[in-house]
Every structure is written in structure tokens, then in C-alpha cells.
Design an enzyme around this catalytic site. Sequence first.
Site, PDB file in Angstrom:
ATOM      1  N   ASP A 172       0.948  -1.399   0.096  1.00  0.00           N
ATOM      2  CA  ASP A 172       0.153  -0.001  -0.145  1.00  0.00           C
ATOM      3  C   ASP A 172       0.861   1.220  -0.105  1.00  0.00           C
ATOM      4  O   ASP A 172       1.285   1.856   1.099  1.00  0.00           O
ATOM      5  CB  ASP A 172      -0.632   0.070   1.045  1.00  0.00           C
ATOM      6  N   ARG A 203       4.206   2.556   3.049  1.00  0.00           N
ATOM      7  CA  ARG A 203       4.705   1.355   3.973  1.00  0.00           C
ATOM      8  C   ARG A 203       6.040   1.117   3.678  1.00  0.00           C
ATOM      9  O   ARG A 203       6.873   0.654   4.549  1.00  0.00           O
ATOM     10  CB  ARG A 203       4.110  -0.015   3.699  1.00  0.00           C
ATOM     11  N   ARG A 259      -4.955  12.108   0.476  1.00  0.00           N
ATOM     12  CA  ARG A 259      -4.576  10.884   0.047  1.00  0.00           C
ATOM     13  C   ARG A 259      -5.422  10.896  -1.466  1.00  0.00           C
ATOM     14  O   ARG A 259      -5.178  10.178  -2.501  1.00  0.00           O
ATOM     15  CB  ARG A 259      -5.322   9.723   0.654  1.00  0.00           C
ATOM     16  N   LYS A 319      -8.901   2.670  -6.075  1.00  0.00           N
ATOM     17  CA  LYS A 319      -9.707   2.524  -4.963  1.00  0.00           C
ATOM     18  C   LYS A 319     -10.236   3.772  -4.481  1.00  0.00           C
ATOM     19  O   LYS A 319      -9.738   5.002  -4.991  1.00  0.00           O
ATOM     20  CB  LYS A 319      -8.787   1.839  -3.528  1.00  0.00           C
ATOM     21  N   HIS A 320     -11.332   3.803  -3.859  1.00  0.00           N
ATOM     22  CA  HIS A 320     -12.179   2.793  -3.151  1.00  0.00           C
ATOM     23  C   HIS A 320     -13.793   2.607  -3.847  1.00  0.00           C
ATOM     24  O   HIS A 320     -14.412   3.652  -3.602  1.00  0.00           O
ATOM     25  CB  HIS A 320     -12.485   2.866  -1.647  1.00  0.00           C
ATOM     26  N   HIS A 360     -11.992   2.944   8.847  1.00  0.00           N
ATOM     27  CA  HIS A 360     -11.130   2.349   9.703  1.00  0.00           C
ATOM     28  C   HIS A 360     -11.926   2.201  11.120  1.00  0.00           C
ATOM     29  O   HIS A 360     -11.496   1.225  11.754  1.00  0.00           O
ATOM     30  CB  HIS A 360      -9.714   3.163   9.886  1.00  0.00           C
ATOM     31  N   ASP A 405     -11.259  -4.072   0.841  1.00  0.00           N
ATOM     32  CA  ASP A 405     -10.608  -3.323   1.745  1.00  0.00           C
ATOM     33  C   ASP A 405     -10.446  -4.493   3.003  1.00  0.00           C
ATOM     34  O   ASP A 405     -10.826  -5.419   3.042  1.00  0.00           O
ATOM     35  CB  ASP A 405     -11.022  -2.069   2.284  1.00  0.00           C
TER      36      ASP A 405
END
Length: 536
Positions: A105, A113, A172, A202-203, A215, A286
Site C-alpha cells: 500500500d 509502507r 490521499r 480504490k475505493h 477504519h 479493503d
Amino acid sequence: MRSIGMIALALASVVSPSASPSVLDVRIEKMIDRMTVRERAAQLLVVGFSGTRVNSEIRRLVHDWRVGAIAIYSRNVNTPAQLRSLTAEIRALAPDGVAPLIAVDQEGGEVARIGDGVPRLPGQMALGATRSPELARRAGRALGASLAALGVTLNLAPVVDVAEARSPIGIRAFADDAALTGTLGAAFIRGQREGGIASTAKHFPGIGFAPADSHDQLPVVSASLQDLRRIHFAPIRAAIDAGVDAVMVGHVAVPAIDGQTPATLSPAIIALLRDDLRFDGVVITDALEMGALDRSDGIGRLAVRSVHAGADLVMVLWHQRDREEVLDALEAACRSGELSDARVRQSLRRILRLKLRLPARHVVADTTIADDIARASLTLLRNEAGLVPLRGGDGLVYIGPEGPLADTLHTAKSVQIPPFIPPERAEAWAMRAREAAAGASVIIGVAQNLGQLAVIRAAHEAWPAARVILVSLGSPQLINDFPQTRAYICAYGYLAPSQHAAAALLVGAARPRGRLPVAVPPLFAAGDGIIDTKAP
């Protein structure tokens, strides 16, 4: 017991990108025929793992289970050399020659990451501020080339959500405009393919207008189906036209389509992706562990429902017990017929086709792209009394995070605040800022989030005669919590390239060229920006 073992090694040696679809499809059917039921179920998994070396956990996932994809996270990365070695060892664990997809990701900005060995790209909104498809393509190409060199085959990026002003998606996203988002997303995807990896848009069906963060809880998007097609589906359609390999479905409810059912569990919503948008690539969920989903019936049931709804790969990242439960539930559903053979074969065909058609390219990475984006994105939205660039002299105080900005400005007084300030420490940091700002003529306040902004605001409230230059390293919306700032700069990222660019603008070594990619009501409209294209 037979497995995907020996047959795939032979197939991998004969299948090439130039092979006709009919030849490829025949071979994929033979691969599926030779899988056990448990292997078929495992191919539907994207899993995380712990550690930075091959251990018993990863051996079990790749060699024994034969999972469809492995997800790399920060916990798996020490150095570029270590990551290259790890991904090579993971591929070697697959005795069939068709390794799991190795996914990461790596959007850029706040979702990165891997720290070293890849371009330190600003947030995607920085590309929105440049409005440059060429920079977006270069960014995707450089990122793809770097990730491919580390052994990654699939990036879970870009984000193509259309962002509303207060959306949790923040920097983002590229922009609040569907056409601009689609143009930049498509260019980024083409660039990643040129760089040698597969892409994920995405998404779906679009979470940029979602009022909550999935989340933590299930967001509900109240848009009509007409607005979804006109706004939110448009960037996904552009991504599909650009040849995107996978689409991630988000955890969001859309009452206009399927009541309160999360999109990841909704046959009606995934059918729109397949039927309306004609996408026949890989659909990824996800992460099933996220707070948006109700796990009262178990995470295994969520996985079964998601595959039944039309997903090809379900993502289970964090806990071994969850991975066990999901694999067992999927296997049981395949054996009972709850997941029919025809339905599972659809997903396996898509997954194997992606694996066998991954781009195989070796591209030299672009080493200047992050700096180029950062400089081109700089957006000057307010500049009362010509505060920017700085004129030097006494009375300058810096309040913001440590890093290139603080190092470049060399102010006589400074307070370097941490990235995140816990509530119990907020007053202590505010007191330090008040003391540093005593007698200041100009406060250079740099903030990534509201916690840092509160410290800057406390200093100004104590010394209101000081003029404030506010630099946002995060959302452009930060100014709404400090509208009295005299000058306002948006840099769309806190990594070194963004900080260097903002510092250059402050000292007169760079010019503002970016335009605001999202509205900041009630202060600014999308497209606003004080443009100065003269050479510094």
C-alpha cells in the site's frame, strides 16, 4: 493430493504476454482443475504476516496454503536490500513457479509502507495541485520501477476517490473534481505499468464524500445512483480505460443501491462495477478487520459473503487466528456449495490471469520526480503585505515540526513540535510556543494536523501583534481553524521533498505554481492560487 504444483511451472515457461487469450485461458483452466479445494480457497486471500525474514508463518502461508497474495507492511521492512531478499525468498517458496502477488500500500504522502528505496512522493493531492498528467505518469513510473526492483508486483494505489472538503480521505485524494481525478489517476496507472507493476484503483463505489473513516465505523454515502455514476464512478471508469489491473471495494454503505449493506458485501454494488463499468479484472476488498464491518458472525462469514457478492481477493492482514478462520470458512463454503464452483472459478481465472500477465520490465527509476512534484504543487493562497518570501531580519519565530523546513529557516527562536501531540501534553507545548513567540514580528507556523495547529494558534493568541505565515503540510482545510493567518501556503505532504519545497518558497528560491485542487469553503474555491511562474 494434487496441487497447483508441477503444472504451473511448466505453464509459466510457455505462457508469454503474446500468447493468445484462448491458449492462456485453456492453461488457466487446467491449473484450476489441479488445485485442491483448500488451495482454491487460499488463492482468494491477501494476507499480511509478521517479521522481516522468511519464517514458519510465511512458509505456511505461501508453501502450504498457497495464498493468492502477500501484503508487505512497514513491520516487514528494514532496508531495501532486506526487502529484495525477502520478496525473492517468498517467490522461491512457491513450488509451482507462480508465486503469490506481492502487494504493498504505497500511495505516497501519509500512506507509504516502504520508506527507503522508493521515491518519497508527496500526497496525491500535490499532483492535483500541479494538474499535470505528465507528472502523474512520471510519478507512477518511478514508483513502479522502484517497487518492481524490490520484488513488489502489485501496488494498492492510486486512490481515485473524489474528495469533498471535509472528507477523511484528505490529501490521499487527487482533487474534488471527477474529471481531474480521473485524468491524473489514469496517468499514474499507465506510469506504474510502464514501471513494471500492476495497479489498484480504490475505493469503489467512492468514499471521498463519506463523512466517517471506515477504519473506525461504517460511513454512509447518501448520493443518488445518478450522482454516483456522474461523479464517483467517473474516475474508476477512467482507471479501467487505462488498463487498471485491480479495483478495491471500500467499506461504505450506499442506501440508493443497497441500504446499509457495506459495498464489500453487496452483490448489487459489485455488479455495478462488473456490469455498468465493464470491469473484468481483480476485485479486492479493503481489510476485513476494519471497524466499519460487523464481525458478530465472525470474520470468516464476512469473507464468504464478500466472495459470494463478487470479490475475488479478500484482505486479512493482521492476525493469524483471523487468517485461519477465513481460510477455513472459505474452504467449507466451497465444499458445501455455498460458494459454487462456477463462482470460485471466476475469481481464480482473474487472479491467475493477472499473475501470468504481470508486466516484466526493468526501468531506471526517476530520481527527481518527488522534488519536481513538490515544487510544482506549492500553492500560495494568501499573502497579505507580501510576507512571502521572507525579508529576513529579527523577530522571526518558527513553530512547527523538525525537519528540512526548520533546518533551512534558521530562525533565532523556534519550537519544534512532534508529529502528534497527546491531549495531556497539549498545554505544555502551547506554553512553550507562547514563550518563544514573545516579541515576535512574524510567526512561521507549520502544521500537518489540528494538534500542531492548536500550538501555533496559542502562540498567536498570546502575541496577536505578530503576523502569521501558515504552511499546511496536510489538508488545505487547516486554515478554517485559523482563518486570521496573514499568509497561507499548501504543500500537501510532510515528507522531505514537500518540506524542502516549502522552505524554498519561503526564502525566495522557488515560486508558487500550484492551484488548489479542492475547495476550502468558505475561504477559497478549487483552482485558487497566487501564481508566479517567473524563475526564482
